[in-house]
Design a protein around this motif. Structure first.
Motif, mmCIF file in Angstrom:
data_model
loop_
_atom_site.group_PDB
_atom_site.id
_atom_site.type_symbol
_atom_site.label_atom_id
_atom_site.label_comp_id
_atom_site.label_asym_id
_atom_site.label_seq_id
_atom_site.Cartn_x
_atom_site.Cartn_y
_atom_site.Cartn_z
ATOM 1 N N HIS A 146 10.594 13.314 34.846
ATOM 2 C CA HIS A 146 11.603 13.268 33.787
ATOM 3 C C HIS A 146 10.885 13.055 32.456
ATOM 4 C CE1 HIS A 146 15.044 13.016 36.526
ATOM 5 N NE2 HIS A 146 14.225 12.305 37.289
ATOM 6 N N PRO A 147 11.040 13.967 31.509
ATOM 7 C CA PRO A 147 10.326 13.804 30.238
ATOM 8 C C PRO A 147 10.901 12.672 29.392
ATOM 9 C CG PRO A 147 11.674 15.794 30.202
ATOM 10 C CD PRO A 147 11.800 15.207 31.582
ATOM 11 N N TYR A 148 9.998 11.906 28.834
ATOM 12 C CA TYR A 148 10.338 10.845 27.884
ATOM 13 C C TYR A 148 9.395 10.989 26.698
ATOM 14 C CZ TYR A 148 13.086 8.591 31.541
ATOM 15 O OH TYR A 148 14.025 8.314 32.508
ATOM 16 N N PRO A 149 9.624 11.978 25.827
ATOM 17 C CA PRO A 149 8.682 12.222 24.732
ATOM 18 C C PRO A 149 8.512 11.039 23.787
ATOM 19 C CG PRO A 149 10.631 13.628 24.524
ATOM 20 C CD PRO A 149 10.720 12.940 25.842
ATOM 21 N N ARG A 150 9.581 10.253 23.582
ATOM 22 C CA ARG A 150 9.454 9.082 22.697
ATOM 23 C C ARG A 150 8.560 8.024 23.321
ATOM 24 N NH1 ARG A 150 14.953 6.731 21.206
ATOM 25 N NH2 ARG A 150 13.677 5.529 19.766
ATOM 26 N N ILE A 151 8.669 7.829 24.637
ATOM 27 C CA ILE A 151 7.806 6.857 25.317
ATOM 28 C C ILE A 151 6.367 7.343 25.293
ATOM 29 C CG2 ILE A 151 7.252 5.779 27.534
ATOM 30 C CD1 ILE A 151 10.263 5.598 28.070
ATOM 31 N N HIS A 152 6.162 8.632 25.521
ATOM 32 C CA HIS A 152 4.801 9.190 25.468
ATOM 33 C C HIS A 152 4.187 8.944 24.091
ATOM 34 C CE1 HIS A 152 1.665 12.208 24.963
ATOM 35 N NE2 HIS A 152 1.517 12.174 26.283
ATOM 36 N N ALA A 153 4.941 9.258 23.043
ATOM 37 C CA ALA A 153 4.434 9.070 21.674
ATOM 38 C C ALA A 153 4.164 7.594 21.390
ATOM 39 C CB ALA A 153 5.423 9.637 20.659
ATOM 40 N N ALA A 154 5.061 6.725 21.860
ATOM 41 C CA ALA A 154 4.887 5.281 21.627
ATOM 42 C C ALA A 154 3.675 4.744 22.379
ATOM 43 C CB ALA A 154 6.149 4.525 22.040
ATOM 44 N N LEU A 155 3.486 5.171 23.624
ATOM 45 C CA LEU A 155 2.335 4.717 24.404
ATOM 46 C C LEU A 155 1.038 5.165 23.734
ATOM 47 C CD1 LEU A 155 0.978 3.412 26.830
ATOM 48 C CD2 LEU A 155 1.417 5.530 28.123
ATOM 49 N N ASP A 156 0.978 6.422 23.336
ATOM 50 C CA ASP A 156 -0.216 6.915 22.656
ATOM 51 C C ASP A 156 -0.437 6.163 21.339
ATOM 52 O OD1 ASP A 156 -2.469 8.670 22.465
ATOM 53 O OD2 ASP A 156 -1.354 9.847 20.986
ATOM 54 N N GLY A 157 0.652 5.871 20.630
ATOM 55 C CA GLY A 157 0.553 5.130 19.370
ATOM 56 C C GLY A 157 0.060 3.706 19.562
ATOM 57 N N VAL A 158 0.563 3.020 20.591
ATOM 58 C CA VAL A 158 0.126 1.650 20.866
ATOM 59 C C VAL A 158 -1.357 1.633 21.219
ATOM 60 C CG1 VAL A 158 0.309 -0.246 22.545
ATOM 61 C CG2 VAL A 158 2.363 0.702 21.522
ATOM 62 N N ILE A 159 -1.765 2.555 22.091
ATOM 63 C CA ILE A 159 -3.178 2.593 22.484
ATOM 64 C C ILE A 159 -4.058 2.906 21.276
ATOM 65 C CG2 ILE A 159 -4.898 3.747 23.923
ATOM 66 C CD1 ILE A 159 -2.615 4.193 25.984
ATOM 67 N N SER A 160 -3.627 3.823 20.430
ATOM 68 C CA SER A 160 -4.387 4.144 19.214
ATOM 69 C C SER A 160 -4.458 2.948 18.273
ATOM 70 C CB SER A 160 -3.766 5.344 18.491
ATOM 71 O OG SER A 160 -3.862 6.497 19.298
ATOM 72 N N ALA A 161 -3.362 2.194 18.178
ATOM 73 C CA ALA A 161 -3.350 0.996 17.321
ATOM 74 C C ALA A 161 -4.307 -0.060 17.857
ATOM 75 C CB ALA A 161 -1.937 0.437 17.214
ATOM 76 N N ILE A 162 -4.309 -0.258 19.174
ATOM 77 C CA ILE A 162 -5.230 -1.223 19.780
ATOM 78 C C ILE A 162 -6.668 -0.806 19.484
ATOM 79 C CG2 ILE A 162 -6.070 -2.178 21.970
ATOM 80 C CD1 ILE A 162 -3.157 -1.783 23.030
ATOM 81 N N GLU A 163 -6.913 0.484 19.575
ATOM 82 C CA GLU A 163 -8.247 1.038 19.334
ATOM 83 C C GLU A 163 -8.678 0.847 17.882
ATOM 84 O OE1 GLU A 163 -10.196 5.027 21.203
ATOM 85 O OE2 GLU A 163 -8.259 5.237 20.240
ATOM 86 N N ALA A 164 -7.755 1.014 16.951
ATOM 87 C CA ALA A 164 -8.093 0.981 15.526
ATOM 88 C C ALA A 164 -8.087 -0.413 14.908
ATOM 89 C CB ALA A 164 -7.111 1.866 14.748
ATOM 90 N N ALA A 165 -7.334 -1.333 15.499
ATOM 91 C CA ALA A 165 -7.138 -2.655 14.890
ATOM 92 C C ALA A 165 -8.336 -3.564 15.111
ATOM 93 C CB ALA A 165 -5.892 -3.305 15.461
ATOM 94 N N SER A 166 -8.570 -4.400 14.130
ATOM 95 C CA SER A 166 -9.646 -5.378 14.271
ATOM 96 C C SER A 166 -9.139 -6.693 14.855
ATOM 97 C CB SER A 166 -10.305 -5.625 12.916
ATOM 98 O OG SER A 166 -9.346 -6.082 11.993
ATOM 99 N N VAL A 167 -7.829 -6.956 14.743
ATOM 100 C CA VAL A 167 -7.246 -8.176 15.303
ATOM 101 C C VAL A 167 -5.952 -7.839 16.043
ATOM 102 C CG1 VAL A 167 -8.253 -9.751 13.598
ATOM 103 C CG2 VAL A 167 -6.034 -8.709 13.149
ATOM 104 N N ALA A 168 -5.611 -8.680 17.008
ATOM 105 C CA ALA A 168 -4.438 -8.442 17.858
ATOM 106 C C ALA A 168 -3.141 -8.401 17.066
ATOM 107 C CB ALA A 168 -4.355 -9.508 18.941
ATOM 108 N N ARG A 169 -3.057 -9.183 16.002
ATOM 109 C CA ARG A 169 -1.823 -9.214 15.207
ATOM 110 C C ARG A 169 -1.455 -7.819 14.692
ATOM 111 N NH1 ARG A 169 1.138 -13.026 13.336
ATOM 112 N NH2 ARG A 169 -0.312 -14.716 13.648
ATOM 113 N N ASP A 170 -2.480 -6.971 14.484
ATOM 114 C CA ASP A 170 -2.232 -5.636 13.945
ATOM 115 C C ASP A 170 -1.593 -4.683 14.953
ATOM 116 O OD1 ASP A 170 -3.296 -6.504 11.568
ATOM 117 O OD2 ASP A 170 -5.253 -5.566 11.881
ATOM 118 N N TRP A 171 -1.720 -4.945 16.259
ATOM 119 C CA TRP A 171 -1.120 -4.053 17.246
ATOM 120 C C TRP A 171 -0.055 -4.715 18.120
ATOM 121 C CZ3 TRP A 171 -1.905 -6.111 21.986
ATOM 122 C CH2 TRP A 171 -3.101 -6.786 22.256
#
Length: 196
Positions: free
Chosen positions: A105-130
């Protein structure tokens, strides 16, 4: 069935002596499972790390059959595994999708959010940022699966995460997958210590 798609690896489980069953999230087809021959080999283990993006090809004779899966690495998130808090967040975010979304079942918003969260974790220097993005991702998963709206319940990040935990336990994990929620609790404890 033949599906070729960029896929976020969400879960990997050993199967047989050398293989692995992989569950990955695609934009158009949602969560899909497939058997990767040699998935536990030295060459493929780093490719099949949760959070990585792979070019996947799922092949099966029928819709009900477990697909044979071949993968090629597109984006590695391996650097996140070196930092315990980021690794915990990555594990939780991908496990949430793997444990709760129905297959196919496609969930494009969840896919985009998951990719966004992982990218934020990758880019952030501190946990508060993600951490706020992680809380919003949890709320979105609940909303997309029919459990409320996609608004955070509280203005406080820690309170929002606690509220999300109660809703996840009550609505999505009742009587099953307690191990997934235990992983979340460890993550939340680490987040509280990190951001106070």
């Amino acid at each position: 069935m033949l599906i070729r798609a960029e896929t976020i690896v969400c879960a990997v489980r050993a199967h047989g002596e050398h293989g692995a069953i992989v569950r990955g999230l695609t934009v158009e087809h949602g969560l899909l499972a497939g058997y990767v021959r040699g998935g536990r080999s030295r060459r493929l283990r780093p490719v099949l790390s949760p959070g990585n993006i792979v070019q996947a090809e799922f092949r099966a004779r029928t819709e009900d059959q477990l697909a044979a899966l071949t993968v090629e690495l597109v984006t590695s998130r391996a650097a996140l595994l070196a930092e315990p808090l980021a690794a915990s967040a990555l594990d939780w975010a991908t496990a949430l999708a793997a444990a709760t979304l129905p297959e196919g079942h496609p969930y494009p918003r969840i896919h985009a959010a998951l990719d966004g969260v992982i990218s934020a974790i990758e880019a952030a220097s501190v946990a508060r940022d993600w951490a706020g993005g992680l809380a919003r991702y949890e709320v979105l998963v609940l909303a997309e699966l029919g459990f409320g709206t996609d608004d955070l319940a509280s203005d406080s990040l820690i309170e929002s995460l606690k509220d999300n935990g109660k809703r996840l336990s009550a609505d999505l994990f009742t009587g099953r997958r307690v191990d997934v929620m235990a992983a979340r609790e460890r993550l939340i404890d680490r987040l509280i210590r990190a951001i106070g």
